[in-house]
Design a protein around this motif. Structure first.
Motif, PDB file in Angstrom:
ATOM      1  N   THR A 113       0.802  -1.231   0.000  1.00 22.02           N
ATOM      2  CA  THR A 113       0.000   0.000   0.000  1.00 22.02           C
ATOM      3  C   THR A 113       0.834   1.281   0.000  1.00 22.02           C
ATOM      4  N   PRO A 114       2.057   1.310   0.554  1.00 18.87           N
ATOM      5  CA  PRO A 114       2.821   2.561   0.479  1.00 18.87           C
ATOM      6  C   PRO A 114       3.169   3.002  -0.944  1.00 18.87           C
ATOM      7  N   TYR A 115       3.043   2.092  -1.906  1.00 20.39           N
ATOM      8  CA  TYR A 115       3.250   2.501  -3.298  1.00 20.39           C
ATOM      9  C   TYR A 115       2.095   3.363  -3.798  1.00 20.39           C
ATOM     10  N   LEU A 116       0.996   3.364  -3.063  1.00 21.72           N
ATOM     11  CA  LEU A 116      -0.093   4.306  -3.330  1.00 21.72           C
ATOM     12  C   LEU A 116       0.285   5.574  -2.573  1.00 21.72           C
ATOM     13  N   ASN A 117       0.558   6.620  -3.304  1.00 21.67           N
ATOM     14  CA  ASN A 117       1.091   7.809  -2.658  1.00 21.67           C
ATOM     15  C   ASN A 117       0.780   9.049  -3.492  1.00 21.67           C
ATOM     16  N   GLU A 118       1.454  10.109  -3.173  1.00 21.97           N
ATOM     17  CA  GLU A 118       1.220  11.403  -3.834  1.00 21.97           C
ATOM     18  C   GLU A 118       1.485  11.328  -5.341  1.00 21.97           C
ATOM     19  N   THR A 119       2.421  10.473  -5.781  1.00 20.15           N
ATOM     20  CA  THR A 119       2.769  10.419  -7.204  1.00 20.15           C
ATOM     21  C   THR A 119       1.666   9.813  -8.059  1.00 20.15           C
ATOM     22  N   ASN A 120       0.750   9.057  -7.445  1.00 21.51           N
ATOM     23  CA  ASN A 120      -0.331   8.435  -8.221  1.00 21.51           C
ATOM     24  C   ASN A 120      -1.700   8.695  -7.589  1.00 21.51           C
ATOM     25  N   ARG A 121      -1.782   9.796  -6.877  1.00 22.47           N
ATOM     26  CA  ARG A 121      -3.044  10.181  -6.223  1.00 22.47           C
ATOM     27  C   ARG A 121      -4.208  10.211  -7.217  1.00 22.47           C
ATOM     28  N   GLU A 122      -3.949  10.617  -8.465  1.00 20.94           N
ATOM     29  CA  GLU A 122      -5.043  10.717  -9.429  1.00 20.94           C
ATOM     30  C   GLU A 122      -5.601   9.352  -9.812  1.00 20.94           C
ATOM     31  N   VAL A 123      -4.949   8.273  -9.398  1.00 23.80           N
ATOM     32  CA  VAL A 123      -5.483   6.919  -9.595  1.00 23.80           C
ATOM     33  C   VAL A 123      -6.358   6.519  -8.418  1.00 23.80           C
ATOM     34  N   TRP A 124      -5.816   6.601  -7.207  1.00 24.34           N
ATOM     35  CA  TRP A 124      -6.528   6.053  -6.058  1.00 24.34           C
ATOM     36  C   TRP A 124      -7.543   7.008  -5.427  1.00 24.34           C
ATOM     37  N   GLU A 125      -7.306   8.305  -5.501  1.00 26.27           N
ATOM     38  CA  GLU A 125      -8.243   9.216  -4.838  1.00 26.27           C
ATOM     39  C   GLU A 125      -9.641   9.204  -5.472  1.00 26.27           C
ATOM     40  N   PRO A 126      -9.770   9.139  -6.810  1.00 28.46           N
ATOM     41  CA  PRO A 126     -11.123   9.105  -7.384  1.00 28.46           C
ATOM     42  C   PRO A 126     -11.935   7.852  -7.023  1.00 28.46           C
ATOM     43  N   ILE A 127     -11.273   6.792  -6.598  1.00 29.66           N
ATOM     44  CA  ILE A 127     -11.995   5.576  -6.202  1.00 29.66           C
ATOM     45  C   ILE A 127     -12.070   5.453  -4.681  1.00 29.66           C
ATOM     46  N   SER A 128     -11.853   6.577  -4.007  1.00 26.53           N
ATOM     47  CA  SER A 128     -11.835   6.605  -2.545  1.00 26.53           C
ATOM     48  C   SER A 128     -12.814   7.641  -2.022  1.00 26.53           C
ATOM     49  N   GLU A 129     -13.164   7.470  -0.762  1.00 33.45           N
ATOM     50  CA  GLU A 129     -13.934   8.473  -0.026  1.00 33.45           C
ATOM     51  C   GLU A 129     -13.060   9.008   1.087  1.00 33.45           C
ATOM     52  N   ARG A 130     -13.106  10.297   1.271  1.00 31.04           N
ATOM     53  CA  ARG A 130     -12.352  10.924   2.364  1.00 31.04           C
ATOM     54  C   ARG A 130     -13.150  10.766   3.647  1.00 31.04           C
ATOM     55  N   LEU A 131     -12.490  10.341   4.706  1.00 26.65           N
ATOM     56  CA  LEU A 131     -13.100  10.209   6.021  1.00 26.65           C
ATOM     57  C   LEU A 131     -12.545  11.313   6.928  1.00 26.65           C
ATOM     58  N   ALA A 132     -13.010  11.357   8.143  1.00 25.70           N
ATOM     59  CA  ALA A 132     -12.508  12.350   9.103  1.00 25.70           C
ATOM     60  C   ALA A 132     -11.042  12.063   9.415  1.00 25.70           C
ATOM     61  N   ASN A 133     -10.278  13.143   9.580  1.00 25.04           N
ATOM     62  CA  ASN A 133      -8.876  12.990   9.971  1.00 25.04           C
ATOM     63  C   ASN A 133      -8.785  12.237  11.290  1.00 25.04           C
ATOM     64  N   ARG A 134      -7.675  11.523  11.447  1.00 29.65           N
ATOM     65  CA  ARG A 134      -7.430  10.794  12.683  1.00 29.65           C
ATOM     66  C   ARG A 134      -5.978  11.020  13.091  1.00 29.65           C
ATOM     67  N   ASP A 135      -5.774  11.459  14.298  1.00 35.74           N
ATOM     68  CA  ASP A 135      -4.428  11.714  14.821  1.00 35.74           C
ATOM     69  C   ASP A 135      -3.626  12.625  13.892  1.00 35.74           C
ATOM     70  N   GLY A 136      -4.286  13.602  13.294  1.00 43.24           N
ATOM     71  CA  GLY A 136      -3.624  14.557  12.426  1.00 43.24           C
ATOM     72  C   GLY A 136      -3.346  14.054  11.021  1.00 43.24           C
ATOM     73  N   CYS A 137      -3.790  12.850  10.712  1.00 48.44           N
ATOM     74  CA  CYS A 137      -3.557  12.274   9.376  1.00 48.44           C
ATOM     75  C   CYS A 137      -4.874  12.165   8.617  1.00 48.44           C
ATOM     76  N   ARG A 138      -4.778  12.298   7.307  1.00 48.88           N
ATOM     77  CA  ARG A 138      -5.967  12.115   6.474  1.00 48.88           C
ATOM     78  C   ARG A 138      -6.262  10.620   6.354  1.00 48.88           C
ATOM     79  N   VAL A 139      -7.538  10.299   6.334  1.00 53.85           N
ATOM     80  CA  VAL A 139      -7.988   8.916   6.254  1.00 53.85           C
ATOM     81  C   VAL A 139      -8.937   8.798   5.070  1.00 53.85           C
ATOM     82  N   PHE A 140      -8.791   7.716   4.324  1.00 54.07           N
ATOM     83  CA  PHE A 140      -9.639   7.431   3.171  1.00 54.07           C
ATOM     84  C   PHE A 140     -10.136   5.999   3.273  1.00 54.07           C
TER      85      PHE A 140
END
Length: 153
Positions: A113-140
């Motif tokens: 999963t760490p290979y899913l990152n900022e460099t390929n956000r346009e792949v994984w973010e459109p198939i994800s839902e943003r959830l509430a932040n947890r411990d200062g980190c974004r959660v999807f």
């Protein structure tokens, strides 16, 4: 008066057009490779959820629709160990499989999963839902059916 500068270039270079073309081509190829890594690793994440829940029996039924991931500060995703069923129930691999198997499964998934990152956000973010932040980190949560349907090419 004498000049102290070089009389000839220190090394030859291609013309400016060739340098520009080469740079743009390399960047386009890098972007395409990053997007391919994103697609492949999203499919790997969907397969890992299946494998964890079925004990690697690829024909066994399982009920997972979404995978929870946390985005680290550098933009890298890590599986939290939680998922949602098709009915919308949030579950964890540890709850379902016990500490050893659940934690081992998530640990293995987090090799990929760490290979899913900022460099390929346009792949994984459109198939994800943003959830509430947890411990200062974004959660999807990643839609596993959409991840599984991505092209490996």
């Amino acid at each position: 008066m004498t000049t102290h500068g070089p009389q000839t270039p220190a090394y030859p270079l291609p013309d400016g057009s060739a340098i520009s073309t080469g740079a743009h081509k390399a960047l386009d190829e890098l972007h395409a490779a990053q997007q391919k890594v994103g697609r492949v690793m999203a499919v790997v994440a969907a397969a890992a959820v299946r494998d964890i829940l079925t004990g690697y029996d690829h024909d066994a039924p399982f009920d997972a629709a979404w995978l929870e991931v946390t985005e680290a500060l550098g933009g890298t995703l890590f599986a939290s160990g939680a998922y949602w069923t098709a009915a919308g129930e949030r579950r964890t691999f540890v709850d379902d499989l016990g500490d050893s198997d659940g934690e081992t499964g998530v640990f293995g998934m987090n090799e990929w999963t760490p290979y899913l990152n900022e460099t390929n956000r346009e792949v994984w973010e459109p198939i994800s839902e943003r959830l509430a932040n947890r411990d200062g980190c974004r959660v999807f949560r990643i839609d596993l059916a959409k991840a599984a349907a991505l092209s490996l090419d």
